[in-house]
Design a protein around this motif. Structure first.
Motif, mmCIF file in Angstrom:
data_model
loop_
_atom_site.group_PDB
_atom_site.id
_atom_site.type_symbol
_atom_site.label_atom_id
_atom_site.label_comp_id
_atom_site.label_asym_id
_atom_site.label_seq_id
_atom_site.Cartn_x
_atom_site.Cartn_y
_atom_site.Cartn_z
ATOM 1 N N TRP A 52 1.211 -1.392 0.104
ATOM 2 C CA TRP A 52 -0.250 -0.198 -0.048
ATOM 3 C C TRP A 52 0.672 1.090 0.043
ATOM 4 O O TRP A 52 2.113 1.029 0.055
ATOM 5 C CB TRP A 52 -1.269 0.763 1.143
ATOM 6 C CG TRP A 52 -0.570 0.441 2.331
ATOM 7 C CD1 TRP A 52 -0.620 1.078 2.925
ATOM 8 C CD2 TRP A 52 -0.393 -0.798 3.229
ATOM 9 N NE1 TRP A 52 -0.121 1.404 4.795
ATOM 10 C CE2 TRP A 52 -0.219 -0.224 4.567
ATOM 11 C CE3 TRP A 52 0.210 -2.467 3.749
ATOM 12 C CZ2 TRP A 52 0.148 -0.913 5.807
ATOM 13 C CZ3 TRP A 52 0.500 -2.871 4.635
ATOM 14 C CH2 TRP A 52 0.706 -2.814 5.825
ATOM 15 N N GLY A 72 -2.341 -2.359 -4.872
ATOM 16 C CA GLY A 72 -1.376 -2.341 -6.364
ATOM 17 C C GLY A 72 -0.032 -2.477 -6.811
ATOM 18 O O GLY A 72 0.454 -2.717 -5.083
ATOM 19 N N ASP A 73 1.055 -1.885 -7.662
ATOM 20 C CA ASP A 73 2.201 -1.743 -7.806
ATOM 21 C C ASP A 73 2.777 -0.390 -6.904
ATOM 22 O O ASP A 73 2.019 0.497 -7.279
ATOM 23 C CB ASP A 73 2.384 -1.652 -9.052
ATOM 24 C CG ASP A 73 4.505 -1.224 -9.275
ATOM 25 O OD1 ASP A 73 4.742 -1.812 -8.864
ATOM 26 O OD2 ASP A 73 4.198 -0.256 -9.372
ATOM 27 N N GLU A 76 3.462 2.585 -8.919
ATOM 28 C CA GLU A 76 1.837 2.647 -9.271
ATOM 29 C C GLU A 76 1.114 3.600 -8.277
ATOM 30 O O GLU A 76 0.695 5.040 -9.072
ATOM 31 C CB GLU A 76 1.255 1.694 -10.346
ATOM 32 C CG GLU A 76 -0.274 1.741 -10.971
ATOM 33 C CD GLU A 76 -0.801 1.198 -11.796
ATOM 34 O OE1 GLU A 76 -1.267 1.097 -12.672
ATOM 35 O OE2 GLU A 76 -0.807 -0.416 -11.078
ATOM 36 N N MET A 77 0.924 2.900 -7.712
ATOM 37 C CA MET A 77 -0.115 3.636 -6.575
ATOM 38 C C MET A 77 0.122 5.303 -5.746
ATOM 39 O O MET A 77 -0.249 6.426 -5.522
ATOM 40 C CB MET A 77 -0.164 2.971 -5.361
ATOM 41 C CG MET A 77 -1.641 1.531 -5.465
ATOM 42 S SD MET A 77 -1.276 0.648 -4.247
ATOM 43 C CE MET A 77 -0.161 -0.064 -3.690
ATOM 44 N N VAL A 104 -7.323 5.031 -12.426
ATOM 45 C CA VAL A 104 -6.806 3.920 -11.901
ATOM 46 C C VAL A 104 -6.706 2.970 -13.304
ATOM 47 O O VAL A 104 -7.496 2.746 -13.397
ATOM 48 C CB VAL A 104 -7.209 2.705 -10.845
ATOM 49 C CG1 VAL A 104 -6.333 1.918 -10.688
ATOM 50 C CG2 VAL A 104 -6.663 3.822 -9.484
ATOM 51 N N ARG A 105 -6.038 3.341 -14.117
ATOM 52 C CA ARG A 105 -6.168 2.642 -15.375
ATOM 53 C C ARG A 105 -7.116 2.537 -16.704
ATOM 54 O O ARG A 105 -7.503 1.873 -16.854
ATOM 55 C CB ARG A 105 -5.296 1.366 -14.881
ATOM 56 C CG ARG A 105 -4.119 0.674 -14.688
ATOM 57 C CD ARG A 105 -3.497 -0.592 -14.457
ATOM 58 N NE ARG A 105 -3.508 -0.451 -13.758
ATOM 59 C CZ ARG A 105 -3.756 -1.651 -12.284
ATOM 60 N NH1 ARG A 105 -4.639 -1.999 -12.334
ATOM 61 N NH2 ARG A 105 -3.126 -2.066 -11.403
ATOM 62 N N TRP A 142 -10.569 1.327 -6.171
ATOM 63 C CA TRP A 142 -10.738 1.082 -7.254
ATOM 64 C C TRP A 142 -11.185 -0.464 -8.101
ATOM 65 O O TRP A 142 -11.325 -1.432 -6.978
ATOM 66 C CB TRP A 142 -9.894 1.546 -8.432
ATOM 67 C CG TRP A 142 -8.874 0.103 -8.525
ATOM 68 C CD1 TRP A 142 -8.514 -1.133 -8.997
ATOM 69 C CD2 TRP A 142 -7.548 -0.162 -7.604
ATOM 70 N NE1 TRP A 142 -7.381 -1.954 -8.881
ATOM 71 C CE2 TRP A 142 -7.073 -1.162 -7.861
ATOM 72 C CE3 TRP A 142 -7.207 0.520 -6.574
ATOM 73 C CZ2 TRP A 142 -6.101 -1.781 -7.386
ATOM 74 C CZ3 TRP A 142 -5.869 0.573 -6.014
ATOM 75 C CH2 TRP A 142 -5.690 -0.368 -6.372
ATOM 76 N N ASP A 144 -12.695 -3.692 -10.279
ATOM 77 C CA ASP A 144 -11.700 -4.622 -10.934
ATOM 78 C C ASP A 144 -12.553 -4.825 -12.319
ATOM 79 O O ASP A 144 -12.827 -3.624 -12.644
ATOM 80 C CB ASP A 144 -12.478 -6.380 -10.973
ATOM 81 C CG ASP A 144 -13.672 -6.697 -10.702
ATOM 82 O OD1 ASP A 144 -14.548 -5.416 -11.312
ATOM 83 O OD2 ASP A 144 -14.569 -7.432 -10.379
ATOM 84 N N SER A 162 -7.111 -7.365 -1.820
ATOM 85 C CA SER A 162 -6.049 -7.087 -2.239
ATOM 86 C C SER A 162 -6.429 -5.163 -2.008
ATOM 87 O O SER A 162 -5.709 -4.391 -1.225
ATOM 88 C CB SER A 162 -5.908 -6.723 -3.551
ATOM 89 O OG SER A 162 -7.083 -6.067 -4.090
ATOM 90 N N GLN A 163 -7.629 -4.927 -1.242
ATOM 91 C CA GLN A 163 -8.236 -4.059 -1.220
ATOM 92 C C GLN A 163 -9.002 -3.833 -0.117
ATOM 93 O O GLN A 163 -10.108 -4.288 0.292
ATOM 94 C CB GLN A 163 -9.098 -2.794 -1.566
ATOM 95 C CG GLN A 163 -7.992 -2.833 -3.389
ATOM 96 C CD GLN A 163 -8.615 -2.356 -4.541
ATOM 97 O OE1 GLN A 163 -8.902 -0.941 -4.963
ATOM 98 N NE2 GLN A 163 -9.810 -2.596 -5.621
#
Length: 186
Positions: A52, A72-73, A76-77, A104-105, A142, A144, A162-163
């Motif tokens: 995180w 995330g990476d 990137e975060m 995000v992406r 974010w 999926d 993951s979140q």
């Protein structure tokens, strides 16, 4: 303090005679905030738990809630949180419950207020900077690839894990959603 602006009790704004005892982390944080307006803490993933990233200094500089992202990476975060920090400076801070597009992406993100029970566990660096004082924190969440957020039915368990759901208190947090360690390094 400007009219209408809440007071800041951070290590920059209030000297309690302890500045000579600040560690490297706090000194680096002061330099980053002085140069850029905020600093970042990156917590890499360990085992199967998510990494995180979170800001330190948005409250001091902009009176914007501090921001955190998970899963995330970490680099990137960091880029996403920096972009959101710049956006908060230009357009105003995000609010609890708000959604913004293309965060995000190319996907949207939701902002959820973090329960204070998580502050010391996950954001120790920010709490040290603000001397343990309460401050607003927002989690950037974010969806999926199907547009579903982690709390919505139909998301895969690894994505939900993951979140973490930090808008819930640690007691209310669903079992198995965040299996990672609860304390971030300072």
């Amino acid at each position: 303090m400007s009219e209408g602006r809440p007071a800041c009790e951070c290590i920059i704004c209030r000297d309690y005679g302890d500045r000579g005892r600040l560690g490297n982390f706090q000194l680096r944080t002061i330099v980053h905030i002085s140069q850029y307006g905020w600093s970042m803490v990156l917590v890499p993933p360990v085992g199967d738990g998510p990494g995180w990233a979170y800001t330190v200094g948005l409250w001091h500089s902009l009176r914007s809630p501090e921001l955190a992202m998970f899963g995330g990476d970490v680099y990137e975060m960091e880029e996403i949180l920096n972009a959101l920090g710049r956006q908060a400076g230009r357009e105003g801070p995000p609010a609890d419950g708000e959604r913004r597009d293309d965060v995000v992406r190319g996907r949207p993100a939701a902002f959820r207020g973090v329960d204070p029970g998580w502050h010391e566990r996950a954001f120790h660096g920010a709490m040290a900077f603000y001397r343990g004082r309460p401050l607003p924190f927002l989690q950037v969440v974010w969806p999926d690839e199907n547009g579903l957020y982690p709390w919505q039915p139909g998301t895969e368990l690894p994505f939900r894990r993951s979140q973490p759901w930090l808008w819930l208190s640690p007691r209310q947090h669903p079992e198995g959603v965040w299996t990672h360690r609860l304390t971030a390094p300072a």
